[in-house]
Design an enzyme around this catalytic site. Sequence first.
Site, PDB file in Angstrom:
ATOM      1  N   TYR A 160     103.109  60.199   4.319  1.00 40.47           N
ATOM      2  CA  TYR A 160     104.203  59.641   5.121  1.00 40.47           C
ATOM      3  C   TYR A 160     105.166  59.007   4.130  1.00 40.47           C
ATOM      4  O   TYR A 160     104.774  58.089   3.399  1.00 40.47           O
ATOM      5  CB  TYR A 160     103.693  58.547   6.052  1.00 40.47           C
ATOM      6  CG  TYR A 160     102.763  59.004   7.165  1.00 40.47           C
ATOM      7  CD1 TYR A 160     103.253  59.237   8.447  1.00 40.47           C
ATOM      8  CD2 TYR A 160     101.403  59.162   6.950  1.00 40.47           C
ATOM      9  CE1 TYR A 160     102.414  59.621   9.486  1.00 40.47           C
ATOM     10  CE2 TYR A 160     100.547  59.551   7.977  1.00 40.47           C
ATOM     11  CZ  TYR A 160     101.064  59.780   9.249  1.00 40.47           C
ATOM     12  OH  TYR A 160     100.228  60.163  10.254  1.00 40.47           O
ATOM     13  N   LYS A 185      98.742  59.054  17.271  1.00 38.08           N
ATOM     14  CA  LYS A 185      97.903  58.434  18.293  1.00 38.08           C
ATOM     15  C   LYS A 185      97.966  59.107  19.672  1.00 38.08           C
ATOM     16  O   LYS A 185      97.090  58.879  20.507  1.00 38.08           O
ATOM     17  CB  LYS A 185      98.311  56.957  18.475  1.00 38.08           C
ATOM     18  CG  LYS A 185      97.974  56.093  17.280  1.00 38.08           C
ATOM     19  CD  LYS A 185      96.495  55.762  17.264  1.00 38.08           C
ATOM     20  CE  LYS A 185      95.980  55.387  15.916  1.00 38.08           C
ATOM     21  NZ  LYS A 185      95.122  56.346  15.271  1.00 38.08           N
ATOM     22  N   TYR A 202      94.198  53.628  11.973  1.00 30.12           N
ATOM     23  CA  TYR A 202      94.452  55.064  11.823  1.00 30.12           C
ATOM     24  C   TYR A 202      93.231  55.894  12.247  1.00 30.12           C
ATOM     25  O   TYR A 202      93.376  56.912  12.924  1.00 30.12           O
ATOM     26  CB  TYR A 202      94.852  55.399  10.381  1.00 30.12           C
ATOM     27  CG  TYR A 202      95.582  56.722  10.271  1.00 30.12           C
ATOM     28  CD1 TYR A 202      96.966  56.789  10.432  1.00 30.12           C
ATOM     29  CD2 TYR A 202      94.886  57.905  10.021  1.00 30.12           C
ATOM     30  CE1 TYR A 202      97.640  58.001  10.345  1.00 30.12           C
ATOM     31  CE2 TYR A 202      95.560  59.123   9.935  1.00 30.12           C
ATOM     32  CZ  TYR A 202      96.936  59.162  10.097  1.00 30.12           C
ATOM     33  OH  TYR A 202      97.600  60.363  10.017  1.00 30.12           O
ATOM     34  N   HIS A 242      89.548  64.424   6.772  1.00 31.41           N
ATOM     35  CA  HIS A 242      90.410  63.741   5.802  1.00 31.41           C
ATOM     36  C   HIS A 242      89.926  62.317   5.602  1.00 31.41           C
ATOM     37  O   HIS A 242      89.899  61.524   6.540  1.00 31.41           O
ATOM     38  CB  HIS A 242      91.867  63.726   6.279  1.00 31.41           C
ATOM     39  CG  HIS A 242      92.594  64.999   5.986  1.00 31.41           C
ATOM     40  ND1 HIS A 242      93.933  65.039   5.681  1.00 31.41           N
ATOM     41  CD2 HIS A 242      92.162  66.278   5.918  1.00 31.41           C
ATOM     42  CE1 HIS A 242      94.288  66.291   5.437  1.00 31.41           C
ATOM     43  NE2 HIS A 242      93.231  67.072   5.588  1.00 31.41           N
ATOM     44  N   PRO A 255     105.213  59.541  17.066  1.00 33.12           N
ATOM     45  CA  PRO A 255     104.105  60.269  16.427  1.00 33.12           C
ATOM     46  C   PRO A 255     103.649  59.688  15.083  1.00 33.12           C
ATOM     47  O   PRO A 255     102.680  60.185  14.504  1.00 33.12           O
ATOM     48  CB  PRO A 255     104.663  61.683  16.257  1.00 33.12           C
ATOM     49  CG  PRO A 255     106.134  61.553  16.360  1.00 33.12           C
ATOM     50  CD  PRO A 255     106.439  60.347  17.168  1.00 33.12           C
TER      51      PRO A 255
END
Length: 389
Positions: A200, A296, A384, A72, A292
């Site tokens: 998100y 991580k 990220y 991704h 979450p």
Amino acid sequence: MKTQVCIIGAGPAGLLLGHLLRAEGVDCVVLERRSPEYVLSRIRAGVLENITVSLMERLGLDARLKAEGLPHAGFNLADGERLIRIDMEELTGQHVVVYGQTEVTKDLMDASAERGLEVIYEADEVALHDVESEAPYVTYRKGEELQRVDCRFVVGCDGFYGPSRKAIPEKVGQNYELVYPFGWLGMLSDVPPCNHELIYANHARGFALASMRSPTRSRYYIDVPLSDRVEKWSDDRLWDELAIRLGPEAAANMTRGPSLEKSIAPLRSFVFAPMRHGSLMLCGDAAHIVPPTGAKGLNLAASDVHYAAEALTGFFKSSDNDAIAAYSDKALSRVWKSERFSWSLTKLMHRFPEDGPFERAMQVAELDYIASSRAAQTSIAENYVGLPV
Ligand code: RFL
Ligand code: PHB
């Protein structure tokens, strides 16, 4: 039984460490309370950073990950109708790989026998002894028999509720903890994802996450009050809620189907320091928990294991004590940065019950800033994809 390292817990941390030590010729055994089937039935993480991928690669156990994992290049933050895309590839030159924790664990499990990694499943009543000495030992019960493992080091990879962290006297360590006033209700369904990248979403009704395991398997989450029960959430009700919170575009592309699994996980930030006491080292969820939101947890377990394997290999191959002594500080330095990122993304993307108009205005201002600033996006992207190990 006598071995060099006794590892407690055969989740991803314990199995990864066992394989890394075996690959360097260090003797070890892994003790796991559950059966292999139970371990594989837990649906958890889905996003792998480079550290996790590269450890699997180093072990030569990445064939399925390479074939089936989904690289991704970006992910999205949604706020009402606005979608902010964080282009990780463009901003950092790196990407993440979507591949379930269950699959990582299965690949490690399947290779245990051929790599000579001994894993003892259904080991009951695991207890640690004399961890302050240079000759610790671990006892457990297998069926009717009480067993004892003598070793030079014990590594606790037994998750948040395991016995290892508790073997460190309270006066030696410190707990840092923040419990969030909601949990995540997760659902797995054999339907195509609503978007090719993760979303998100921060919606007036609450948080939602659209994730996936494959082009035909979706993973969704919403935040719910801690008092909620899974039974209150029929599949239809959950799909309706996801469609609202994820916004009209995602809703239009959403395929509904029956859930294969549904569960509620509480959210917590937690660190125990130090991560080593005498001959006992802690790795992964045994030492720390992240909410979450930043994906991580598993990746932190992998970086701990990387440092622990390096230290233990140095000790057994070149009598190097320094790396053992440095383990806790080294691991914690990365842990705290991931804790910070997971905490800040959780604060940004959730509506807290105690928040008023000011806190909401701060979220909007921060999202506006992120939407308009390449520097802000780069900071999110580099966290990220995973900070350097
Ligand atoms: P685990 O996986 O909990 O494994 C610990 C193992 O120890 C065993 N054990 C014992 N064995 C012997 N004796 C005892 N007394 C024992 N007590 C326990 C357990 O049976 C188990 O097999 O810890 P580990 O290896 O440190 O791995 C950590 C990860 O599992 C965890 O951090 C992640 O799953 C967190 N997480 C995520 N992490 C990511 O990096 N990316 C994600 O996308 C992500 N999503 C998630 C998540 C965790 C979630 N939940 C349910 C907590 C999503 C969710 C919903
Ligand atoms: C998941 O796919 O399970 C997942 C993805 C991203 C997260 C948490 C969980 O931040």
